[in-house]
Design a protein around this motif. Structure first.
Motif, short mmCIF file in Angstrom:
data_model
loop_
_atom_site.label_atom_id
_atom_site.label_comp_id
_atom_site.label_asym_id
_atom_site.label_seq_id
_atom_site.Cartn_x
_atom_site.Cartn_y
_atom_site.Cartn_z
N HIS A 7 29.29 29.71 11.57
CA HIS A 7 28.73 28.51 10.94
C HIS A 7 27.49 28.82 10.13
CE1 HIS A 7 30.90 25.45 13.79
NE2 HIS A 7 31.69 25.94 12.84
N ALA A 55 30.10 24.32 7.51
CA ALA A 55 28.67 24.27 7.76
C ALA A 55 27.89 24.83 6.59
CB ALA A 55 28.30 25.04 9.03
N THR A 100 23.61 26.51 10.58
CA THR A 100 23.27 25.94 11.89
C THR A 100 22.03 26.58 12.49
OG1 THR A 100 24.89 27.43 12.89
CG2 THR A 100 25.63 25.19 12.40
N CYS A 109 21.78 21.90 10.49
CA CYS A 109 20.98 21.52 11.66
C CYS A 109 19.96 22.58 12.03
CB CYS A 109 21.90 21.24 12.86
SG CYS A 109 22.88 22.66 13.40
#
Length: 259
Positions: free
Chosen positions: A27, A63, A66, A110
């Motif tokens: 990711h 993604a 991450t 994130c």
């Protein structure tokens, strides 16, 4: 750098470079080699006059990034007054690059991804992009990430995103409403949309463009610098020991609310 997880493509005719985080199996999480390569790329662009604007994105479609790869080993000094954060120099501004950078986000963004997003001029996101900050869920202080987001979003939205941890994710639509994202596109169109913007910017005289980038950043730079100076102390005081973080990560509860 082969195997580093960063790919760059330059178009000398338009003056636009595309930087792709290229570890889709993870990711696009950032390990030590990838962090080093990102820093090298930004520093190289400082001296490359054929690059006048940059797009940064993630490979694979699932993604953008991450954050730090949890499997990465980051040696730390014994002193309680020192802490080595592998993500501190992954952004363009941290490497003194003042050429404009546009982030094209699809899928998950994130945690440590905000180090990169926080140093882009603006964000373009696909409809399936989601943003969240899991730090508090796993016993970690959201310090750098929250500072970067506080430069872009209303206070209440930053606080909610940081404090809700992995229990809540911000949709592309909501991110657009709060000002984090400037444009939402169909999935797959985020990079072409960002490149189109970058081409327009790169067509303008570079001195005027870079001066404008500096002017915009100067509006909040003093506040940001003071806030970031507090971050390592807050992290050192508030983070649980790594083994306890790992326990919380292993026991994480599935499910989240998308808003």
């Amino acid at each position: 750098m082969p195997g580093s997880g960063v790919r760059t493509d330059r178009d000398e005719e338009t003056g636009v470079a595309v930087v792709t985080l290229d570890r889709p199996a993870r990711h696009n999480a950032i390990d030590a080699a990838m962090a080093e390569e990102l820093s090298s790329v930004w520093q190289e662009f400082r001296f490359d006059d054929t690059v006048r604007a940059v797009v940064v994105t993630g490979a694979g479609g699932k993604a953008f990034c991450t954050g730090v790869d949890r499997s990465a080993v980051v040696p730390q000094p014994a002193s309680p007054y020192s802490m080595d954060d592998p993500l501190l120099r992954i952004g363009p501004k941290a490497n003194d690059l003042w050429k404009p950078v546009i982030a094209a986000v699809r899928g998950l963004a994130c945690g440590g991804a905000f180090y990169l997003l926080g140093e882009a001029e603006f964000l373009i996101a696909a409809e399936d992009a989601v943003f969240f900050d899991p730090h508090t869920t796993y016993g970690m202080v959201s310090a750098y990430e929250s500072v970067y987001m506080a430069m872009r979003m209303p206070f209440g939205e930053v606080a909610r995103t940081a404090l809700m941890g992995s229990a809540e994710r911000l949709s592309a639509r909501r991110a657009h409403e709060t000002g984090l994202v400037s444009e939402v596109t169909p999935p797959g169109d985020e990079v072409p949309a960002a490149v189109r913007c970058a081409e327009v910017i790169a067509s303008c005289p570079t001195e005027a463009v870079q001066g404008t980038v500096r002017a915009v950043w100067s509006a909040k730079e003093a506040v940001r610098a003071v806030a970031l100076a507090q971050a390592p102390h807050l992290v050192a005081l508030g983070n649980l020991p790594p083994e306890r973080q790992a326990e919380l990560f292993a026991a994480r509860r599935p499910g989240f609310r998308l808003r």
